[in-house]
Design a protein around this motif. Structure first.
Motif, PDB file in Angstrom:
ATOM      1  N   LYS A 296       0.829  -1.211   0.000  1.00  0.00           N
ATOM      2  CA  LYS A 296       0.000   0.000   0.000  1.00  0.00           C
ATOM      3  C   LYS A 296       0.862   1.258   0.000  1.00  0.00           C
ATOM      4  CE  LYS A 296      -3.878   2.113   2.478  1.00  0.00           C
ATOM      5  NZ  LYS A 296      -4.814   1.991   3.625  1.00  0.00           N
ATOM      6  N   ASP A 299       2.031   1.736  -3.474  1.00  0.00           N
ATOM      7  CA  ASP A 299       0.944   2.283  -4.298  1.00  0.00           C
ATOM      8  C   ASP A 299       0.892   3.799  -4.180  1.00  0.00           C
ATOM      9  OD1 ASP A 299      -0.108   0.044  -5.527  1.00  0.00           O
ATOM     10  OD2 ASP A 299      -1.425  -0.439  -3.843  1.00  0.00           O
ATOM     11  N   GLY A 300       1.008   4.307  -2.956  1.00  0.00           N
ATOM     12  CA  GLY A 300       0.969   5.749  -2.756  1.00  0.00           C
ATOM     13  C   GLY A 300       2.096   6.460  -3.475  1.00  0.00           C
ATOM     14  N   ASP A 303       1.413   6.323  -7.364  1.00  0.00           N
ATOM     15  CA  ASP A 303       0.364   7.262  -7.767  1.00  0.00           C
ATOM     16  C   ASP A 303       0.892   8.698  -7.802  1.00  0.00           C
ATOM     17  OD1 ASP A 303      -1.421   5.186  -7.932  1.00  0.00           O
ATOM     18  OD2 ASP A 303      -2.294   5.525  -5.936  1.00  0.00           O
ATOM     19  N   LYS A 304       1.646   9.068  -6.786  1.00  0.00           N
ATOM     20  CA  LYS A 304       2.166  10.433  -6.708  1.00  0.00           C
ATOM     21  C   LYS A 304       3.169  10.711  -7.821  1.00  0.00           C
ATOM     22  CE  LYS A 304       4.579  13.629  -3.625  1.00  0.00           C
ATOM     23  NZ  LYS A 304       5.241  13.826  -2.319  1.00  0.00           N
ATOM     24  N   ALA A 307       1.369  10.943 -11.260  1.00  0.00           N
ATOM     25  CA  ALA A 307       0.539  12.150 -11.352  1.00  0.00           C
ATOM     26  C   ALA A 307       1.388  13.405 -11.519  1.00  0.00           C
ATOM     27  CB  ALA A 307      -0.336  12.270 -10.107  1.00  0.00           C
ATOM     28  N   ARG A 334       3.271   1.336 -14.181  1.00  0.00           N
ATOM     29  CA  ARG A 334       3.070   1.086 -12.755  1.00  0.00           C
ATOM     30  C   ARG A 334       3.742  -0.186 -12.256  1.00  0.00           C
ATOM     31  NH1 ARG A 334      -0.903   3.962 -10.272  1.00  0.00           N
ATOM     32  NH2 ARG A 334      -0.997   2.332  -8.681  1.00  0.00           N
TER      33      ARG A 334
END
Length: 552
Positions: A296, A299-300, A303-304, A307, A334
């Protein structure tokens, strides 16, 4: 019939005899018990000193506990009180060396038939460090505690020279040694000639960094070895004997730390998570059982990064500055960081195969005598261990080579492959004392340490260098949540299955360290017991080792 007031008659003679015998028997009981206890102690001592005993007679006055495989050395003996005082007379006897060596070999599950003999040789190896003629290089394998070791060298050897100049300029606690950095920091012109007007001094005693020194000869000669050739040839300088220092770590622990810090930056993410939890009054979590979810956290980060740096796919903004993880994500998507999601994902990844196999091979430059030193730096030696049709580098061969090379038993080892030690008993006692008389020989190992045994390792370093212990051992990058906390014993077994060569080196190194610690403690005790023969400086040095807990 006698009157009631008349005197009692004396008992008959047989009765008096029985009474005296009873009293005599009662008086003899304590003597009998003492004698029986003494006989039992002698019998116990006989069993402890017999060749087939399972414990060794380190202390002639006290029995020893059975030592379980891999147990810390401090758990393998009893009979010594704590504190820094000298606990009794020196009691390590040379006739005990073979028994002790056999038991240490068994404790660490060494499979080489020559292991007991080579460990016995360690008892006869003497410390021949000479600061006037030796130059030391510490090759810092990342994530082994080398930053701590570098600071110890800087605060001991470095401080011996006026101006704290005992460490070679350009040495890096967590980085490579570079030729240009030395000349920049030392102020010495790189092309200086003999007729230069300004004189320069060379007070340096040691260097450290991630840069490997071996091999110093042959076609794979390292850049650092070439630099030292240049350095010692500088006008006003003189040739010194290059000698190696090293650190190693339990193989799974090494991979866990490398994965969390160098490869994926997980330590910082876990620390940040726990900082936020503590601000909310929640407990710190370090294991999956406590609720830690490494995937998890990844994942953070993914994503950051996507983006902010490459929202439109593989073409990041021209102004974006990408770190290594962002570059991977922007170019491969990813899934590029899936190997960071945990130990299982790492072990199944191409990254493990390409960067984490045979991590301890750089320590000596090879695993076995039959290899050329750094013949192929990136090739895993496991191919030799798993393929019966190959050269046959079985773990026993790796153990044997480690006991000889890392153990400092042969100062004539070169970069070339050779057949190994079919007859290691030919190694002469104290051979290393003669110094390196072979111009092609590689730098020998004066000292090595083990991360999991930092206190013992540091004590041995102080003892070997003849310096006083620091008040406290420096600590760097010690995480409150150890990376091993999210690895399981199943992961450890899998690493052990894959990395048999690394584990062979680690087991043999621990066995050597056991012998050296025993030998150091007994030598320091003996010196302090005969303190009248010591100079004031020597007595102060040995007492400082005792006060630092190096005899505990």
């Amino acid at each position: 019939m006698p009157s009631p007031t008349s005197k009692k008659q004396k008992p008959h003679a047989p009765y008096r005899l029985k009474l005296w015998c009873a009293r005599l028997a009662l008086a003899a009981v304590p003597c009998y018990l003492v004698a029986l206890f003494s006989m039992g102690m002698r019998a116990t001592q006989h069993m402890l000193t017999s060749p087939g005993a399972t414990t060794h007679p380190l202390l002639s006055g006290a029995p020893l506990q059975r030592c379980p495989p891999g147990a810390p050395l401090k758990d393998c003996r009893i009979g010594e009180s704590g504190g820094a005082s000298i606990r009794g007379k020196s009691r390590l006897r040379s006739e005990s060396y073979p028994t002790i060596a056999r038991e240490i070999a068994a404790k660490w599950n060494l499979t080489s038939a020559e292991a007991p003999h080579l460990l016995e040789r360690q008892f006869h190896r003497t410390n021949d460090y000479n600061p006037a003629t030796d130059f030391l290089h510490f090759h810092h394998i990342p994530k082994t505690g080398g930053t701590t070791l570098s600071d110890i060298l800087n605060d001991t050897l470095g401080a011996l020279v006026d101006g704290h100049r005992g460490i070679l300029p350009g040495s890096e606690r967590s980085g490579p040694i570079r030729r240009g950095t030395f000349y920049l920091r030392s102020g010495i012109p790189p092309n200086r000639t003999d007729d230069a007007e300004e004189a320069y001094s060379f007070p340096y005693m040691a260097s450290y960094g991630h840069t490997r020194l071996r091999p110093t000869h042959g076609p794979n000669k390292t850049e650092l070895a070439s630099f030292f050739d240049e350095y010692f040839a500088l006008p006003g300088n003189s040739q010194k004997r290059l000698r190696a220092l090293g650190m190693l770590r339990e193989p799974m622990n090494l991979r866990a730390s490398t994965h969390a810090m160098a490869m994926c930056g997980l330590n910082g993410r876990v620390a940040s998570l726990n900082w936020r939890r503590e601000r909310k009054g929640l407990k710190r979590i370090c294991t999956p059982e406590e609720g830690l979810n490494i995937s998890k956290l990844v994942d953070g980060a993914v994503d950051k990064a996507i983006a902010e740096k490459c929202p439109n796919g593989a073409k990041p903004s021209h102004a974006a500055k990408l770190n290594k993880h962002e570059a991977l994500l922007c170019s491969k998507g990813r899934s590029a960081l899936d190997f960071c999601r945990g130990a299982t994902q790492l072990l199944n990844s191409d990254q493990y195969k390409s960067t984490m196999r045979s991590s301890l091979r750089p320590l000596m430059g090879r695993f076995a005598a039959e290899e050329k030193m750094f013949f192929d730096y990136y090739r895993s030696a496991e191919a030799f261990l798993n393929n019966s049709t190959s050269q046959g580098f079985a773990p026993a061969k790796v153990e044997e080579y480690t006991l000889v090379d890392l153990g400092g038993l042969d100062t004539t080892i070169t970069h070339a492959a050779y057949k190994g030690y079919n007859h290691p008993k030919q190694l002469a006692a104290g051979k290393s004392d003669a110094g390196n008389t072979n111009n092609d020989a590689e730098p020998d190992f004066l000292w090595f340490g083990i991360t999991e045994r930092m206190k013992e390792s540091a004590c041995l370093l102080y003892y070997t260098l003849g310096v006083k212990p620091l008040p406290e051992t420096p600590e760097h990058r010690v995480m409150k949540c150890s990376p091993t906390s999210w690895w399981s014993e199943e992961h450890r077994e899998e690493v052990r299955r894959r990395e048999r060569a690394d584990y062979a080196v680690w087991r043999a190194a621990n066995a050597i360290l056991d012998v050296r610690v025993l030998k150091m403690r007994e030598d320091v005790r003996a010196k302090l017991e005969d303190s009248k023969s010591l100079s004031q400086k020597e007595a102060s040095q040995y007492r400082a080792l005792a006060d630092a807990g190096c005899l505990d």
